[in-house]
Write a protein that holds these residues in place. Structure first.
Motif, short mmCIF file in Angstrom:
data_model
loop_
_atom_site.label_atom_id
_atom_site.label_comp_id
_atom_site.label_asym_id
_atom_site.label_seq_id
_atom_site.Cartn_x
_atom_site.Cartn_y
_atom_site.Cartn_z
N ARG A 30 2.09 6.32 -7.26
CA ARG A 30 0.90 7.56 -7.40
C ARG A 30 0.00 6.56 -8.05
O ARG A 30 -0.56 7.08 -9.11
CB ARG A 30 1.47 8.90 -8.74
CG ARG A 30 1.93 9.81 -8.01
CD ARG A 30 1.90 10.52 -5.96
NE ARG A 30 2.12 11.56 -6.17
CZ ARG A 30 3.58 11.66 -5.46
NH1 ARG A 30 3.51 10.72 -5.06
NH2 ARG A 30 4.04 13.26 -4.78
N ASN A 56 -4.36 6.32 -13.83
CA ASN A 56 -3.55 5.57 -12.37
C ASN A 56 -4.40 4.57 -11.94
O ASN A 56 -3.83 4.17 -10.42
CB ASN A 56 -3.70 6.67 -11.50
CG ASN A 56 -2.65 7.56 -11.62
OD1 ASN A 56 -1.68 7.92 -12.60
ND2 ASN A 56 -2.82 9.50 -11.13
N ASN A 57 -4.92 4.01 -12.46
CA ASN A 57 -6.32 2.28 -11.98
C ASN A 57 -5.20 1.85 -12.04
O ASN A 57 -4.18 1.52 -13.37
CB ASN A 57 -7.47 2.31 -12.75
CG ASN A 57 -8.12 3.28 -12.00
OD1 ASN A 57 -8.25 3.80 -11.58
ND2 ASN A 57 -9.49 4.02 -13.29
N GLU A 93 -3.83 4.81 -8.05
CA GLU A 93 -5.20 4.61 -7.62
C GLU A 93 -5.24 3.12 -6.76
O GLU A 93 -5.83 1.79 -7.14
CB GLU A 93 -6.16 4.54 -8.33
CG GLU A 93 -7.12 5.19 -7.77
CD GLU A 93 -7.39 5.88 -6.92
OE1 GLU A 93 -8.15 6.70 -6.49
OE2 GLU A 93 -7.34 7.46 -7.52
N ILE A 94 -5.63 3.18 -5.99
CA ILE A 94 -5.48 2.28 -5.02
C ILE A 94 -7.32 1.77 -4.72
O ILE A 94 -8.20 2.46 -3.93
CB ILE A 94 -5.34 2.15 -2.76
CG1 ILE A 94 -3.41 3.02 -3.28
CG2 ILE A 94 -5.73 0.57 -2.43
CD1 ILE A 94 -3.04 2.60 -1.21
N MET A 137 0.97 -1.38 -0.32
CA MET A 137 0.01 0.37 -0.43
C MET A 137 0.70 1.40 -0.21
O MET A 137 0.39 2.66 -0.57
CB MET A 137 -0.42 0.17 0.98
CG MET A 137 -2.43 -1.13 1.50
SD MET A 137 -3.48 -1.08 0.36
CE MET A 137 -2.64 -2.21 -1.44
N ALA A 138 1.95 1.22 1.17
CA ALA A 138 2.46 2.39 0.83
C ALA A 138 3.65 2.49 -0.69
O ALA A 138 3.86 3.78 -0.71
CB ALA A 138 3.86 2.14 2.05
N SER A 139 3.70 1.37 -1.08
CA SER A 139 4.45 1.61 -2.68
C SER A 139 3.69 1.96 -3.06
O SER A 139 4.33 3.11 -4.52
CB SER A 139 5.53 0.18 -2.45
OG SER A 139 5.89 -0.22 -1.59
N MET A 140 2.42 1.66 -3.63
CA MET A 140 1.15 2.57 -4.49
C MET A 140 1.35 2.95 -4.39
O MET A 140 1.18 4.17 -5.10
CB MET A 140 0.06 1.11 -4.21
CG MET A 140 0.32 0.13 -4.73
SD MET A 140 -1.10 -0.99 -4.67
CE MET A 140 -2.27 -0.13 -5.75
N ARG A 141 1.23 3.98 -2.84
CA ARG A 141 1.05 5.74 -2.50
C ARG A 141 1.67 6.48 -3.58
O ARG A 141 1.96 7.83 -4.21
CB ARG A 141 1.50 6.09 -0.94
CG ARG A 141 -0.24 5.33 -0.60
CD ARG A 141 -0.53 6.02 0.61
NE ARG A 141 -2.27 5.31 0.78
CZ ARG A 141 -1.65 4.28 1.44
NH1 ARG A 141 -1.14 3.87 2.45
NH2 ARG A 141 -3.25 3.61 2.65
N ILE A 142 2.99 6.28 -3.04
CA ILE A 142 4.47 6.69 -3.48
C ILE A 142 5.11 6.48 -5.25
O ILE A 142 5.24 7.82 -5.75
CB ILE A 142 5.78 5.83 -3.21
CG1 ILE A 142 5.74 6.02 -1.38
CG2 ILE A 142 6.84 6.40 -4.04
CD1 ILE A 142 7.08 5.09 -1.07
N ARG A 165 -0.32 -0.40 -12.87
CA ARG A 165 -1.05 0.28 -13.61
C ARG A 165 -1.43 0.23 -14.80
O ARG A 165 -0.43 0.01 -16.00
CB ARG A 165 0.09 2.03 -14.18
CG ARG A 165 -0.97 3.26 -13.58
CD ARG A 165 -0.37 4.67 -14.14
NE ARG A 165 0.85 4.51 -13.44
CZ ARG A 165 1.21 5.05 -12.23
NH1 ARG A 165 0.48 5.82 -11.93
NH2 ARG A 165 2.55 4.76 -11.93
#
Length: 280
Positions: free
Chosen positions: A57, A106-107, A59-60, A50-55, A95
């Motif tokens: 950018r 960003n999906n 979309e979670i 989750m942290a890596s996906m945020r970095i 992505r």
């Protein structure tokens, strides 16, 4: 069996040549050890993803909860007849395609696969294991270098170099010439009662097993643990060197250049990790 966005099939999923993971390395992955349906350190894997996906950018999705992804992994294990065996699970997130360097969305999509492996828990490997430095290319320390992306060109070239030189592994340096990690895991150095591993700021992977070792050392007052940059000169002065990852657990290094090492601390730590898993 492969799980693509929740659909499990025995067909190899055909990725488009426009897939952003293939085209730009715009993807992340987690490699997870499963034993009889138990996912080792699943919570740590999930929060790292989750942290890596945020970095990155990305979309979670709203349904991308820890429970949802665990269910998808369990479904894949069952469909592959691996829910009563030990398996190496790969959870791959990319992505969705569209755009060039700049994505049009960003999906994301996910792919889960599993392969059978031996060993329900971790076993120490005291076999001869020689490493050396890989100095053809360097890690540039940044937040991106700590992520498990599929851009692993340095690790691939380093692995070829190791094979060509009859080495079991290589240690990677960053642009400051500090030892960062091994080709396939984090590095720990033991000298007396001091145990060191490089800090994240040096560019090392945010390893899940690295975290387990750090947690285990909190309950071992006979050792003093420090996160600190490691110079190549320290390696030959060490009493023990070992590599960590979630598939092998702990891999002791027995030889670096002309120096031979023992495996005492590796054995102690691995016993503590196995106890934690059995009680968990």
């Amino acid at each position: 069996m492969t799980n693509f966005n929740g659909t499990i099939s025995n067909q190899e999923h055909q990725l488009s040549i426009q897939n952003r993971g293939y085209a730009y390395g715009d993807a992340l992955f987690e490699t997870i050890k499963a034993s009889h349906g138990k996912l080792f350190f699943w919570e740590d894997h999930y929060f790292r993803l989750m942290a890596s996906m945020r970095i990155m950018r990305m979309e979670i999705p709203m349904n991308f909860t820890m429970e949802f992804l665990e269910e998808q992994i369990q479904n894949t294990l069952k469909a592959s007849d691996l829910d009563k065996a030990s398996a190496r699970v790969k959870l791959f997130v990319h992505r969705n395609e569209g755009g060039l360097y700049l994505p049009t969305t960003n999906n994301i999509s996910f792919i889960i696969s599993a392969k059978k492996m031996e060993g329900d828990f971790y076993a120490i490997n005291d076999d001869f294991y020689e490493v050396d430095l890989f100095k053809d290319h360097y890690v540039s320390p940044s937040l991106l270098s700590t992520l498990k992306t599929n851009n692993k060109a340095l690790n691939v070239v380093g692995s070829v170099y190791a094979k060509e030189n009859n080495l079991n592994n290589c240690l990677i340096l960053n642009t400051d010439k500090h030892v960062v990690e091994a080709l396939n895991g984090n590095i720990f150095v033991v000298k007396g009662n001091f145990i060191k591993t490089p800090p994240m700021s040096d560019g090392c992977l945010k390893g899940v097993m690295r975290k387990q070792i750090m947690d285990a050392l909190k309950g071992m007052p006979e050792y003093e643990f420090i996160e600190e940059s490691i110079s190549p000169f320290e390696l030959q002065k060490a009493d023990e060197l070992f590599i960590t990852n979630v598939i092998v657990g702990i891999q002791p290094i027995t030889k670096y250049r002309k120096k031979l090492f023992n495996t005492e601390v590796s054995n102690k730590l691995l016993q503590k990790i196995n106890v934690k898993l059995r009680l968990g």
